[in-house]
Design a protein around this motif. Structure first.
Motif, PDB file in Angstrom:
ATOM      1  N   GLY A   1       2.979   4.796 -10.231  1.00 35.52           N
ATOM      2  CA  GLY A   1       4.277   4.485  -9.636  1.00 35.52           C
ATOM      3  C   GLY A   1       4.955   5.710  -9.054  1.00 35.52           C
ATOM      4  O   GLY A   1       4.479   6.838  -9.164  1.00 35.52           O
ATOM      5  N   ARG A   2       6.113   5.475  -8.440  1.00 35.09           N
ATOM      6  CA  ARG A   2       6.891   6.561  -7.828  1.00 35.09           C
ATOM      7  C   ARG A   2       7.974   7.096  -8.760  1.00 35.09           C
ATOM      8  O   ARG A   2       8.420   8.214  -8.590  1.00 35.09           O
ATOM      9  CB  ARG A   2       7.514   6.089  -6.506  1.00 35.09           C
ATOM     10  N   ASP A   3       8.412   6.270  -9.716  1.00 28.39           N
ATOM     11  CA  ASP A   3       9.374   6.709 -10.726  1.00 28.39           C
ATOM     12  C   ASP A   3      10.616   7.341 -10.095  1.00 28.39           C
ATOM     13  O   ASP A   3      11.022   8.450 -10.437  1.00 28.39           O
ATOM     14  CB  ASP A   3       8.711   7.693 -11.699  1.00 28.39           C
ATOM     15  N   PHE A   4      11.226   6.625  -9.151  1.00 26.73           N
ATOM     16  CA  PHE A   4      12.415   7.121  -8.456  1.00 26.73           C
ATOM     17  C   PHE A   4      13.663   6.968  -9.326  1.00 26.73           C
ATOM     18  O   PHE A   4      13.736   6.110 -10.210  1.00 26.73           O
ATOM     19  CB  PHE A   4      12.634   6.345  -7.156  1.00 26.73           C
ATOM     20  N   SER A   5      14.661   7.781  -9.034  1.00 23.34           N
ATOM     21  CA  SER A   5      15.957   7.669  -9.697  1.00 23.34           C
ATOM     22  C   SER A   5      16.655   6.389  -9.237  1.00 23.34           C
ATOM     23  O   SER A   5      16.327   5.838  -8.172  1.00 23.34           O
ATOM     24  CB  SER A   5      16.830   8.873  -9.357  1.00 23.34           C
ATOM     25  N   PRO A   6      17.622   5.889 -10.018  1.00 22.42           N
ATOM     26  CA  PRO A   6      18.382   4.720  -9.557  1.00 22.42           C
ATOM     27  C   PRO A   6      19.029   4.943  -8.190  1.00 22.42           C
ATOM     28  O   PRO A   6      19.083   4.015  -7.371  1.00 22.42           O
ATOM     29  CB  PRO A   6      19.439   4.530 -10.653  1.00 22.42           C
TER      30      PRO A   6
ATOM     31  N   CYS B   1      17.465  -4.706 -19.338  1.00 27.25           N
ATOM     32  CA  CYS B   1      16.783  -4.497 -18.066  1.00 27.25           C
ATOM     33  C   CYS B   1      17.493  -5.152 -16.886  1.00 27.25           C
ATOM     34  O   CYS B   1      16.974  -5.138 -15.776  1.00 27.25           O
ATOM     35  CB  CYS B   1      15.341  -5.023 -18.148  1.00 27.25           C
ATOM     36  N   LEU B   2      18.659  -5.726 -17.119  1.00 32.64           N
ATOM     37  CA  LEU B   2      19.408  -6.322 -16.015  1.00 32.64           C
ATOM     38  C   LEU B   2      20.110  -5.272 -15.167  1.00 32.64           C
ATOM     39  O   LEU B   2      20.596  -5.568 -14.084  1.00 32.64           O
ATOM     40  CB  LEU B   2      20.460  -7.306 -16.548  1.00 32.64           C
ATOM     41  N   GLY B   3      20.170  -4.039 -15.667  1.00 30.42           N
ATOM     42  CA  GLY B   3      20.908  -2.997 -14.964  1.00 30.42           C
ATOM     43  C   GLY B   3      20.407  -2.740 -13.556  1.00 30.42           C
ATOM     44  O   GLY B   3      21.201  -2.490 -12.646  1.00 30.42           O
ATOM     45  N   ALA B   4      19.093  -2.804 -13.358  1.00 29.90           N
ATOM     46  CA  ALA B   4      18.556  -2.506 -12.026  1.00 29.90           C
ATOM     47  C   ALA B   4      19.021  -3.532 -11.002  1.00 29.90           C
ATOM     48  O   ALA B   4      19.393  -3.185  -9.881  1.00 29.90           O
ATOM     49  CB  ALA B   4      17.026  -2.459 -12.073  1.00 29.90           C
ATOM     50  N   GLY B   5      19.000  -4.819 -11.390  1.00 26.51           N
ATOM     51  CA  GLY B   5      19.451  -5.847 -10.465  1.00 26.51           C
ATOM     52  C   GLY B   5      20.944  -5.792 -10.231  1.00 26.51           C
ATOM     53  O   GLY B   5      21.421  -5.862  -9.106  1.00 26.51           O
TER      54      GLY B   5
ATOM     55  N   ASN C   1      11.274  -4.197  -8.347  1.00 28.41           N
ATOM     56  CA  ASN C   1      11.912  -2.974  -8.830  1.00 28.41           C
ATOM     57  C   ASN C   1      13.188  -3.247  -9.622  1.00 28.41           C
ATOM     58  O   ASN C   1      13.955  -2.323  -9.901  1.00 28.41           O
ATOM     59  CB  ASN C   1      12.245  -2.075  -7.636  1.00 28.41           C
ATOM     60  N   SER C   2      13.428  -4.514  -9.954  1.00 27.68           N
ATOM     61  CA  SER C   2      14.570  -4.835 -10.807  1.00 27.68           C
ATOM     62  C   SER C   2      14.050  -5.654 -11.974  1.00 27.68           C
ATOM     63  O   SER C   2      12.964  -5.382 -12.481  1.00 27.68           O
ATOM     64  CB  SER C   2      15.659  -5.545 -10.000  1.00 27.68           C
ATOM     65  N   LEU C   3      14.827  -6.626 -12.437  1.00 30.36           N
ATOM     66  CA  LEU C   3      14.400  -7.404 -13.596  1.00 30.36           C
ATOM     67  C   LEU C   3      13.053  -8.063 -13.313  1.00 30.36           C
ATOM     68  O   LEU C   3      12.915  -8.860 -12.404  1.00 30.36           O
ATOM     69  CB  LEU C   3      15.441  -8.480 -13.916  1.00 30.36           C
ATOM     70  N   GLY C   4      12.064  -7.735 -14.098  1.00 28.16           N
ATOM     71  CA  GLY C   4      10.754  -8.312 -13.893  1.00 28.16           C
ATOM     72  C   GLY C   4       9.715  -7.616 -14.731  1.00 28.16           C
ATOM     73  O   GLY C   4      10.007  -6.712 -15.520  1.00 28.16           O
ATOM     74  N   PRO C   5       8.460  -7.998 -14.562  1.00 31.17           N
ATOM     75  CA  PRO C   5       7.393  -7.463 -15.387  1.00 31.17           C
ATOM     76  C   PRO C   5       7.280  -5.942 -15.368  1.00 31.17           C
ATOM     77  O   PRO C   5       7.025  -5.320 -16.396  1.00 31.17           O
ATOM     78  CB  PRO C   5       6.138  -8.121 -14.789  1.00 31.17           C
ATOM     79  N   GLY C   6       7.464  -5.320 -14.185  1.00 32.04           N
ATOM     80  CA  GLY C   6       7.284  -3.873 -14.108  1.00 32.04           C
ATOM     81  C   GLY C   6       8.207  -3.121 -15.031  1.00 32.04           C
ATOM     82  O   GLY C   6       7.776  -2.270 -15.826  1.00 32.04           O
ATOM     83  N   GLU C   7       9.505  -3.420 -14.959  1.00 34.35           N
ATOM     84  CA  GLU C   7      10.471  -2.714 -15.797  1.00 34.35           C
ATOM     85  C   GLU C   7      10.287  -3.051 -17.271  1.00 34.35           C
ATOM     86  O   GLU C   7      10.359  -2.180 -18.138  1.00 34.35           O
ATOM     87  CB  GLU C   7      11.895  -3.051 -15.352  1.00 34.35           C
ATOM     88  N   LEU C   8      10.047  -4.328 -17.561  1.00 33.14           N
ATOM     89  CA  LEU C   8       9.852  -4.724 -18.957  1.00 33.14           C
ATOM     90  C   LEU C   8       8.614  -4.065 -19.554  1.00 33.14           C
ATOM     91  O   LEU C   8       8.634  -3.604 -20.706  1.00 33.14           O
ATOM     92  CB  LEU C   8       9.729  -6.246 -19.045  1.00 33.14           C
ATOM     93  N   LEU C   9       7.539  -4.000 -18.776  1.00 30.29           N
ATOM     94  CA  LEU C   9       6.331  -3.345 -19.268  1.00 30.29           C
ATOM     95  C   LEU C   9       6.539  -1.855 -19.470  1.00 30.29           C
ATOM     96  O   LEU C   9       6.120  -1.281 -20.482  1.00 30.29           O
ATOM     97  CB  LEU C   9       5.179  -3.576 -18.285  1.00 30.29           C
TER      98      LEU C   9
ATOM     99  N   THR D   1       0.808  -1.224   0.000  1.00 30.38           N
ATOM    100  CA  THR D   1       0.000   0.000   0.000  1.00 30.38           C
ATOM    101  C   THR D   1       0.843   1.277   0.000  1.00 30.38           C
ATOM    102  O   THR D   1       0.364   2.329  -0.416  1.00 30.38           O
ATOM    103  CB  THR D   1      -0.940   0.021   1.212  1.00 30.38           C
ATOM    104  N   LYS D   2       2.084   1.194   0.437  1.00 25.68           N
ATOM    105  CA  LYS D   2       2.936   2.381   0.503  1.00 25.68           C
ATOM    106  C   LYS D   2       3.840   2.553  -0.721  1.00 25.68           C
ATOM    107  O   LYS D   2       4.703   3.440  -0.734  1.00 25.68           O
ATOM    108  CB  LYS D   2       3.795   2.354   1.770  1.00 25.68           C
ATOM    109  N   GLY D   3       3.651   1.724  -1.727  1.00 23.79           N
ATOM    110  CA  GLY D   3       4.361   1.947  -2.984  1.00 23.79           C
ATOM    111  C   GLY D   3       5.765   1.396  -3.051  1.00 23.79           C
ATOM    112  O   GLY D   3       6.542   1.795  -3.934  1.00 23.79           O
ATOM    113  N   PHE D   4       6.127   0.455  -2.191  1.00 23.20           N
ATOM    114  CA  PHE D   4       7.484  -0.099  -2.227  1.00 23.20           C
ATOM    115  C   PHE D   4       7.726  -0.957  -3.462  1.00 23.20           C
ATOM    116  O   PHE D   4       8.872  -1.180  -3.835  1.00 23.20           O
ATOM    117  CB  PHE D   4       7.749  -0.925  -0.963  1.00 23.20           C
ATOM    118  N   PHE D   5       6.665  -1.430  -4.098  1.00 21.67           N
ATOM    119  CA  PHE D   5       6.819  -2.246  -5.297  1.00 21.67           C
ATOM    120  C   PHE D   5       6.728  -1.421  -6.580  1.00 21.67           C
ATOM    121  O   PHE D   5       6.701  -1.985  -7.667  1.00 21.67           O
ATOM    122  CB  PHE D   5       5.744  -3.344  -5.334  1.00 21.67           C
ATOM    123  N   SER D   6       6.681  -0.106  -6.454  1.00 21.24           N
ATOM    124  CA  SER D   6       6.413   0.725  -7.637  1.00 21.24           C
ATOM    125  C   SER D   6       7.490   1.769  -7.898  1.00 21.24           C
ATOM    126  O   SER D   6       7.240   2.747  -8.576  1.00 21.24           O
ATOM    127  CB  SER D   6       5.064   1.438  -7.452  1.00 21.24           C
ATOM    128  N   LEU D   7       8.681   1.557  -7.377  1.00 18.27           N
ATOM    129  CA  LEU D   7       9.697   2.602  -7.463  1.00 18.27           C
ATOM    130  C   LEU D   7      10.140   2.890  -8.893  1.00 18.27           C
ATOM    131  O   LEU D   7      10.578   4.002  -9.193  1.00 18.27           O
ATOM    132  CB  LEU D   7      10.917   2.214  -6.619  1.00 18.27           C
TER     133      LEU D   7
END
Length: 818
Positions: free
Chosen positions: A178-183, A372-376, A208-216, A164-170
């Motif tokens: 989403g929150r659209d935070f910087s790296p 998209c591996l960069g985040a991980g 917030n790394s390799l996964g559906p969110g970033e790929l989408l 609920t606090k957006g930890f999965f949406s950075l």
């Protein structure tokens, strides 16, 4: 003697020509004139045969037709036989993303003016507020021992808070909730959570790394974004991504999971879709996921969507409750019970619009994944390592000052200081590296830099946590809610093995991708050699080859000149100060050496360089440590210029550059090929290893060993990014509050302690002895209660958890024998 002088002048002329990068015509004229002038010193230079040879060489070099026929064409034909073809998967990996400052270092002549304009990212007000409030509140809720030992999962209220606090949406754009935070903000968020609970950090970091969110967000169709991203942002959907399997880990090209384009009747209508069969393993969040991303090989035997039988690696997205999907079982990751498990699927049918990005992205999955591996690799895993540094520094330094042996704080023993100095220096390095890598990620997908970050950050974490365990000793070995080291120690293999195991990352990825991505000519030359149109390929190759030759000779001459002058002529940033200037000069020198040795390896080994993994790994180490050293210098400039900052930076730089030089030594010693590398090493380092590239000396080790136990600007800077509990009943808070109390009473406690050891005090109890010390004027009378309070805290801080015989319930005896 005059002949020797003439030869020295000619050699120096060649060096100057290559160093100044003169054009071929100008350089030829200059060399011919110097040759003729040198003939006045050594008449044998006028020998007709030598003059004819000189004229012939200069003619071939300066006549386009002869140069092409006698030099470029034979080299082109030879390399065409030597070099293995570049496969589609390898080509996609090389072409994915962009390069950054690592390419400058690889090129041999870094653009320091450009680097000096690179400033570390600062948090926005929104990002700072999130870390100060939501992240802080989350950390207040966490008890890692309870999560690990009792629940084997996060408490339900923590799951709900994360959602609920957006930890999965950075990483999700704001328009989709989403929150659209910087790296950098993502890294700070994850590392702060990790200083409290690695299980929670891993749970939060995966979406917030390799996964559906970033790929989408990057590739999805607008319909797919509208369908999935709002739910992923709100936490209503929990994502996982299935890439690895029993027989395909880092080698994605070997994925056995298969999708076949076919027709099925769905709700009375014929639909073109994909029949999937897959077996995935080690998938984080899989047991609780509601939406599953999959990587698989797509085939189209009936040519329903194109004219190819094998389309290639493809990424798709499907609900976890799709018929045929088996999900919910768990693996048991050691030391950190985050949700991780297998996913199986048999004859799972999904429509074509399940392909991320739609049908046009079929077969482009490998490139999507690489980008998209960069985040991980660049954010999440280095954030875990940085958190280990922040807490390792804080706890190791505090415990080394609290714990006494032989009448002395253990942190004052030189053997301990050798270990604690490594903890201090590596913690400083990790924070510096985090800043630089996340700044680079703002420029785009920098796959080489993130591979470096993943490998070196997690290896530094392994070393500093091991040293912390060594110093805390038995207090860190015995598991329990008091233990502040054991769970991070047990979690190290997770970071070491995921997102490309460290062995593979070092031996194949860093230099393997880095050489082709960062070299100004090599990849284009290989493409030209393998061009199906040989005439067109040769024309491209010829143009590139002579530029490459000038580039290589320029770097070799620069390496020799900088070696002869002790780096005095090396370029440095215009804003370099007295501390950083010598280090930047040395980095410039090593950059020329890296470029030269790399070109020698390409020229002599060709395609065999791929198989000489230890050789390429050493070049990758050299490249990596130059970038790490740049990060340290940039970070040093952001902190107050004081003794602690200078000492930590010096230790970190010496450690990094000594490893860079070790990599050169190992490369040259093992390269073979008639001693060419050994000869170059002798030319580049005529008087041996540079002083600044020696390992930290004993005096510096002792300095850091003392500073890690004391309040300093560095200690404060590292703690500012961590969650430091002040609860005396918490594993971290117990050490922290005891240390703070020690700082208040240490001088008086030391006076009492020394008097007691010398037998100057009388009394049967501790209180009686302290009161006697006050009566004798050894300590102030108003410090009696403070010393007694500290000693009680100290004793409690040193106790190790004890359980009942079934290791279920903690049963402590906290009372002292006297």
């Amino acid at each position: 003697m005059l002949s020797l002088l003439a030869l020295v002048i000619l050699a120096g002329t060649l060096l100057a020509i290559f160093y100044a990068q003169l054009t071929l015509t100008t350089g030829s004229v200059v060399f011919a004139v110097v040759w003729l002038l040198c003939g006045l010193l050594a008449s044998w230079l006028y020998n007709p045969i030598l003059l004819i040879l000189l004229a012939a060489v200069l003619l071939v070099l300066n006549h386009p037709g002869l140069r092409s026929k006698l030099i470029a064409r034979p080299v082109f034909n030879m390399l065409g036989k030597m070099m293995p073809p570049i496969g589609d998967t390898e080509r996609e990996a090389i072409e994915a993303g962009a390069t950054w400052f690592e390419a400058e270092l690889f090129g041999g002549k870094p653009d320091w003016d450009d680097f000096s304009k690179t400033n570390f990212t600062q948090l926005t007000e929104e990002e700072q507020s999130f870390i100060d409030n939501e992240v802080e509140e989350l950390c207040d809720m966490l008890d890692e021992w309870k999560i690990y030992h009792e629940l084997k999962d996060l408490p339900e209220e923590v799951w709900q808070f994360l959602k609920t606090k957006g930890f999965f949406s950075l990483i999700i754009p704001k328009e989709y909730g989403g929150r659209d935070f910087s790296p950098y903000a993502q890294s700070r968020t994850m590392s702060k959570i990790a200083t409290r609970s690695l299980t929670t950090a891993v749970t939060a970091m995966v979406p917030n790394s390799l996964g559906p969110g970033e790929l989408l967000a990057k590739y999805g169709t607008e319909e797919q974004k509208q369908r999935w991203l709002p739910g992923l942002s709100s936490g209503e959907e929990i994502p996982c991504f299935g890439l690895t399997g029993p027989e395909a880990g880092s080698d994605a090209g070997a994925i056995p999971d298969k999708g076949v384009v076919c027709k099925r009747t769905v709700d009375g209508e014929e639909v073109v879709g994909i029949s999937l069969n897959f077996a995935k393993r080690w998938i984080t969040l899989a047991p609780v996921a509601t939406v599953v991303g999959l990587a698989f090989k797509l085939y189209d035997p009936d040519h329903l969507i194109g004219d190819k039988d094998e389309i290639g690696i493809t990424c798709a997205l499907l609900p976890a409750d799709t018929e045929g999907v088996e999900i919910g079982r768990r693996h048991n990751p050691g030391g950190s019970p985050f949700m991780n498990g297998p996913i199986n699927g048999k004859d799972v049918f999904v429509p074509l619009d399940a392909i991320i990005g739609g049908q046009e992205m079929a077969g482009k999955g490998w490139r999507m994944l690489i980008e998209c591996l960069g985040a991980g690799r660049g954010v999440s895993l280095p954030a875990l390592a940085t958190a280990s540094g922040e807490m390792g520094y804080r706890m190791t330094g505090a415990f080394a000052r609290i714990r006494r042996q032989f009448g002395l704080a253990v942190g004052h023993f030189e053997g301990v200081q050798e270990a604690s100095a490594q903890v201090a220096g590596l913690s400083y390095t990790l924070e510096a590296y985090r800043h630089l890598v996340t700044r680079g990620l703002e420029e785009g997908t920098i796959s080489v830099v993130t591979a470096m970050a993943k490998y070196h950050s997690t290896e530094m974490m392994r070393i500093l946590v091991n040293n912390g365990m060594d110093i805390a000793s038995g207090r860190a070995v015995q598991m329990g809610p008091r233990n502040f080291m054991a769970l991070p120690y047990q979690s190290i293999p997770v970071a070491i093995t995921v997102e490309g195991a460290n062995i593979l990352t070092r031996s194949l990825m860093i230099f393997g991708q880095g050489a082709l991505r960062c070299h100004p000519y090599l990849y284009d030359e290989l493409q030209a050699i393998q061009d199906e149109d040989q005439d067109r390929g040769f024309k491209q190759f010829e143009h590139l080859f002579f530029k490459h030759a000038g580039h290589s000779l320029g770097n070799i001459s620069r390496g020799i000149v900088l070696g002869l002058t002790g780096s005095k002529l090396a370029d440095i940033p215009a804003n370099a100060d007295s501390f950083s200037a010598p280090w930047y000069r040395l980095i410039t020198r090593y950059s020329a050496v890296l470029a030269s040795l790399s070109d020698v390896a390409f020229a002599l080994l060709g395609g065999d360089l791929k198989r000489r993994e230890m050789v390429s790994a050493r070049l990758g180490d050299l490249h990596s440590h130059l970038l790490i050293s740049c990060a340290i210098l940039k970070y040093h400039a952001t902190l107050p210029r004081d003794e602690a900052n200078d000492a930590h930076a010096t230790y970190a730089l010496r450690r990094s550059l000594s490893q860079a030089h070790d990599a050169i030594e190992d490369f040259c010693r093992n390269f073979g090929n008639y001693g060419v590398a050994r000869l170059l090493k002798g030319l580049f380092f005529p008087v041996g290893r540079p002083c600044l590239a020696h390992k930290p000396d004993d005096a510096l080790i002792r300095t850091l060993g003392e500073q890690i136990m004391n309040p300093t600007s560095v200690r404060d800077a590292l703690a500012a990014n961590a969650y430091i509990s002040q609860d005396p009943n918490d594993s971290i808070g117990r050490v922290e509050t005891t240390y703070n109390k020690l700082l208040e009473v240490e001088a008086d406690f030391e006076a009492f302690y020394k008097a007691d050891i010398k037998g100057k005090l009388s009394g049967d109890t501790l209180r009686a002895k302290v009161e006697d010390a006050a009566a004798q004027g050894i300590i102030p009378s108003d410090k009696v209660e403070a010393i007694l309070e500290y000693d009680e805290m100290r004793y409690d801080c040193l106790l190790t958890d004890a359980f009942d015989k079934d290791l279920k319930e903690v049963k402590m005896h906290t009372e002292r024998p006297i």
